[in-house]
Scaffold this motif. Structure first.
Motif, short mmCIF file in Angstrom:
data_model
loop_
_atom_site.label_atom_id
_atom_site.label_comp_id
_atom_site.label_asym_id
_atom_site.label_seq_id
_atom_site.Cartn_x
_atom_site.Cartn_y
_atom_site.Cartn_z
N VAL A 17 0.65 -1.04 0.10
CA VAL A 17 0.09 0.10 -0.04
C VAL A 17 0.91 1.40 0.08
O VAL A 17 0.19 2.43 -0.27
N VAL A 18 2.16 0.97 0.61
CA VAL A 18 3.32 1.95 0.12
C VAL A 18 3.76 2.03 -0.65
O VAL A 18 3.73 3.70 -1.63
N VAL A 19 4.05 1.27 -1.95
CA VAL A 19 4.53 0.91 -2.89
C VAL A 19 3.83 1.86 -4.01
O VAL A 19 4.22 2.35 -5.22
N ALA A 20 2.67 1.39 -3.79
CA ALA A 20 0.94 1.68 -4.82
C ALA A 20 0.99 3.58 -4.75
O ALA A 20 0.40 4.20 -5.63
N GLY A 21 1.61 4.72 -4.10
CA GLY A 21 1.93 5.66 -3.98
C GLY A 21 1.38 5.87 -2.68
O GLY A 21 1.18 7.30 -2.64
N GLY A 22 1.47 5.57 -1.24
CA GLY A 22 0.32 5.82 -0.18
C GLY A 22 -0.57 6.31 0.06
O GLY A 22 -1.18 6.86 0.53
N ILE A 23 -1.24 5.99 -1.94
CA ILE A 23 -2.79 6.37 -0.98
C ILE A 23 -3.94 5.67 -0.43
O ILE A 23 -4.99 5.96 -0.49
N PHE B 76 -0.46 13.78 -0.97
CA PHE B 76 0.60 12.39 -2.01
C PHE B 76 -1.28 11.18 -1.24
O PHE B 76 -1.26 10.53 -1.98
N GLY B 77 -2.41 11.98 -0.50
CA GLY B 77 -2.73 11.11 -0.59
C GLY B 77 -4.57 12.18 -0.62
O GLY B 77 -4.40 13.09 -1.68
N TYR B 78 -5.45 11.39 -0.21
CA TYR B 78 -6.65 11.22 0.27
C TYR B 78 -7.54 12.66 0.78
O TYR B 78 -8.30 13.74 0.11
N ALA B 79 -6.09 12.81 1.67
CA ALA B 79 -7.21 14.13 2.31
C ALA B 79 -5.98 15.64 2.26
O ALA B 79 -5.76 16.12 3.24
N ALA B 80 -5.27 15.24 0.83
CA ALA B 80 -4.53 16.35 0.22
C ALA B 80 -5.92 17.08 -0.75
O ALA B 80 -6.46 17.23 -0.60
N PRO B 81 -4.19 18.15 -0.72
CA PRO B 81 -5.57 19.93 -1.05
C PRO B 81 -6.17 19.27 -2.86
O PRO B 81 -6.94 19.75 -2.83
N GLU B 82 -5.89 18.44 -3.47
CA GLU B 82 -5.85 18.22 -4.62
C GLU B 82 -7.30 17.42 -4.55
O GLU B 82 -8.39 17.74 -5.66
N GLN B 83 -7.32 16.48 -3.64
CA GLN B 83 -8.42 15.85 -3.16
C GLN B 83 -9.44 16.20 -3.05
O GLN B 83 -10.70 16.49 -3.06
N GLY B 84 -8.50 16.85 -1.31
CA GLY B 84 -9.77 17.45 -0.36
C GLY B 84 -10.39 16.60 0.36
O GLY B 84 -11.80 17.84 0.90
N SER B 85 -10.72 15.53 0.34
CA SER B 85 -11.11 14.89 1.61
C SER B 85 -10.60 15.02 2.97
O SER B 85 -10.25 13.92 3.28
N PHE B 86 -11.17 16.40 2.94
CA PHE B 86 -10.39 16.70 5.03
C PHE B 86 -10.92 15.91 6.12
O PHE B 86 -12.12 15.95 6.17
N GLY C 46 6.78 9.91 4.24
CA GLY C 46 4.97 10.80 4.71
C GLY C 46 4.25 9.29 5.02
O GLY C 46 3.53 9.66 6.44
N ALA C 47 4.63 8.48 4.70
CA ALA C 47 3.13 7.40 4.17
C ALA C 47 3.83 6.25 5.63
O ALA C 47 2.69 5.88 6.04
N VAL C 48 4.43 5.87 5.64
CA VAL C 48 5.60 4.82 6.32
C VAL C 48 5.31 5.49 8.07
O VAL C 48 6.71 6.16 8.76
N VAL C 49 4.67 5.16 8.84
CA VAL C 49 4.67 5.86 10.15
C VAL C 49 3.88 4.65 10.82
O VAL C 49 3.57 3.35 10.20
N ALA C 50 3.81 4.92 12.29
CA ALA C 50 3.29 4.16 12.80
C ALA C 50 1.86 4.36 13.63
O ALA C 50 1.52 5.95 13.89
N TYR C 51 1.01 4.09 13.81
CA TYR C 51 -0.61 3.85 13.50
C TYR C 51 -0.91 3.23 15.42
O TYR C 51 -0.81 2.48 15.52
N PRO C 52 -1.65 4.59 15.94
CA PRO C 52 -2.25 3.77 17.31
C PRO C 52 -3.35 2.59 17.41
O PRO C 52 -4.61 3.26 17.10
N LEU C 53 -2.79 1.57 18.45
CA LEU C 53 -3.88 0.39 18.95
C LEU C 53 -5.16 1.05 19.95
O LEU C 53 -5.54 0.08 20.80
#
Length: 559
Positions: A322-328, A341-351, A418-425
């Motif tokens: 999912v990262v290799v494919a562009g991080g989206i 680079f993602g869907y919550a970016a200004p170009e897509q605007g899904s804030f 930017g997409a290579v992050v940890a997320y809290p569980l």
């Protein structure tokens, strides 16, 4: 990129033939037992397969809401009133859930969730079956304990999502076939389940799956309490994480006993157990709640599991598909608004935004409020700790937009970073709120004192709670918990568990009045997840006992 309309079209497709439950029982690509015996490397690989599976695509490479557990976290959040998603450009893949458009049993979205969970269970079952429970090896005991903990973690999520509870649309909890399904959850599949058993495997009752999860967690405690190896990663559960899962489990069961079984004595006992294990998770972990500077860090804010507060985490790697494919198709893509680079970016605007009603209720003296763009005229306007103020000024054209989740290392442009992050569980803060709520049900003053002590020490030194009755104290605790855990996929469980309504249409709402401004009178019917139709097609034990679909059953309120 796919538009909203293509996302909805994809969601209406019929699901694949095979059921996740059957596939779990007879995996076609698994390592056979004889290959594991005497092969420590293979066993270790199975263990790392559990956190690895969290970030994998389940069914469809073209369906961008299909990216593993982080997608399910996000999906649960948009089903509440806590998170609103803008529809600028139509790039919201999660509107099938937020707008209740594709939640029925014959939809691809429903299949994705079902298959993901049972594939994740499969990874745990493989680990459990590969290790002798009587081993003296500290490493193997840790691996096996982690296997039981992961399985309990997933089944606890499934039980709470699929459990059928009364609601304003279906107060009698009857299936479309006229069967009583109140309290039914999901079929239980273990490392010993055969194909034949899977083809007649009924939905477990609340008590059955509670006892199953409890057994897994107690086994994990016994394995991790003695002769266990040192923890190597927060993606692998350790003893405090198991205690945290037990706290979640007992809190869930206590609410069920109070509302559904009307057993006040048992509910009180289970609330005591929830508080007990929450305190054990706090004390045994030695974890400390996030400080203001840690919370607001522009480089590591909610993307770095090294903070003491984090007990359990998911982690992306650069090599993940999912990262290799562009991080989206990542958590950052949908939940971090400060990236390109993602869907919550200004170009897509899904804030992603916090619900306006939650934001406005929160004290201006609480630093957590600075995780969201302040409205014009607010005393907080201009104090938000933006990663890039020029980026914010150019793109954030309204209030409530979230800046809680930062891209990796604060890198807004390179998805390989930017997409290579940890997320809290699981964070230790959750345990403080579980302890406070559990105590409040039995002794409101004690619960209120625990909440006030936490808030003054860690979030707002001027905090005061002016309510004192049980319902008021519990509601305030849960409100503060929803703020604390916003965007972490957990508020859904409290709203459903406590039979709280969802209110999205009100003066000043920031929910889309053409799509998802629903107001319910009870827990929403959509929080009782449907089982995908392929499961009863292949499993006679479930046939006739599916959850009724409420897809598009709530009216959108626009005035």
């Amino acid at each position: 990129m796919k538009t909203l309309y293509k996302a909805i079209a994809a969601a209406t497709l019929l699901t694949p033939l095979f059921t996740g439950c059957i596939e779990e029982a007879i995996p076609t690509s698994s390592v056979i037992q004889s290959q594991l015996e005497g092969n420590p490397a293979a066993t270790e690989a199975l263990v790392w397969g559990m956190p690895g599976r969290m970030n994998q695509i389940t069914l469809d490479a073209d369906t961008h809401c299909d990216f593993g557990y982080p997608a399910i976290m996000h999906m649960r959040d948009v089903m509440t009133e806590d998170m609103s998603v803008r529809y600028a450009g139509g790039y919201d893949w999660f509107s099938g859930w937020s707008a209740n458009l594709a939640t029925g049993p014959n939809k691809l979205f429903t299949q994705i969730v079902w298959n993901y969970f049972y594939e994740q269970i499969l990874t745990s079952n493989k680990t459990i079956s590969a290790i002798d429970i009587n081993t003296d090896s500290p490493e193997l005991r840790s691996y096996l304990g982690a296997g039981y903990a992961y399985r309990a973690f997933i089944y606890l999520d499934m039980a709470r999502m699929y459990e059928v509870l009364p609601n304003d649309l279906f107060p009698d909890c009857m299936s479309p076939d006229g069967n009583d399904i109140k309290g039914l959850t999901v079929p239980i599949v273990t490392e010993e389940t055969t194909e034949e058993q899977s083809r007649n495997n009924p939905r477990a009752s609340h008590s059955e799956i509670f006892n199953f999860i409890k057994g897994d967690l107690e086994t994990a405690v016994s394995l991790l309490s003695t002769n266990a190896a040192a923890r190597v990663s927060k993606t692998i559960p350790n003893l405090p994480v198991v205690y945290g899962l037990m706290a979640r489990m007992y809190l869930w069961d206590a609410s069920y006993q109070a509302e559904i079984n009307s057993d006040a004595a048992l509910a009180a006992t289970q609330y005591d157990n929830a508080a007990k294990y929450a305190r054990l998770a706090i004390s045994e972990s030695g974890a400390v709640p996030l400080t203001e500077s840690e919370w607001q860090s522009t480089t590591s804010g909610f993307n770095d599991s090294s903070f003491s507060s984090w007990l359990f985490a998911g982690q992306y790697n650069k090599e993940d598909d999912v990262v290799v494919a562009g991080g989206i198709r990542t958590f950052t893509s949908f939940c971090s608004n400060e990236q390109n680079f993602g869907y919550a970016a200004p170009e897509q605007g899904s804030f992603t935004e916090i619900g306006a009603s939650l934001y406005e209720r929160l004290s201006d003296r609480d630093f957590r409020k600075l995780s969201f763009v302040a409205p014009e005229g607010s005393v907080l306007k201009g104090r938000e700790p933006f990663l890039d103020k020029e980026f914010a000024a150019a793109n954030f054209d309204g209030p409530y937009i979230a800046i809680k989740f930062r891209p990796g290392e604060g890198n807004m442009t390179d998805y390989n970073v930017g997409a290579v992050v940890a997320y809290p569980l699981m964070r230790v803060e959750e345990m403080y709120f579980i302890e406070a709520e559990a105590k409040a049900h039995n002794n409101p003053a004690e619960g209120n004192n625990l909440l006030t002590t936490f808030m003054k020490a860690y979030r707002n030194p001027n905090y005061t709670n002016y309510v004192s009755d049980e319902d008021g104290v519990v509601e305030e605790i849960v409100f503060q918990k929803r703020i604390e855990l916003w965007g972490e996929g957990l508020s859904f469980f409290d709203i459903k568990r406590l039979n709280m309504p969802v209110t999205r249409f009100y003066d000043g709402t920031n929910f889309d009045i053409t799509l998802n401004t629903f107001n319910t009178n009870t827990r929403p019917a959509w929080m009782n997840f449907c089982i995908v139709q392929t499961e009863p097609n292949n499993n006679t034990g479930v046939a006739g006992y599916n959850t009724p679909s409420c897809e598009q059953a709530y009216p959108v309120i626009s005035q």
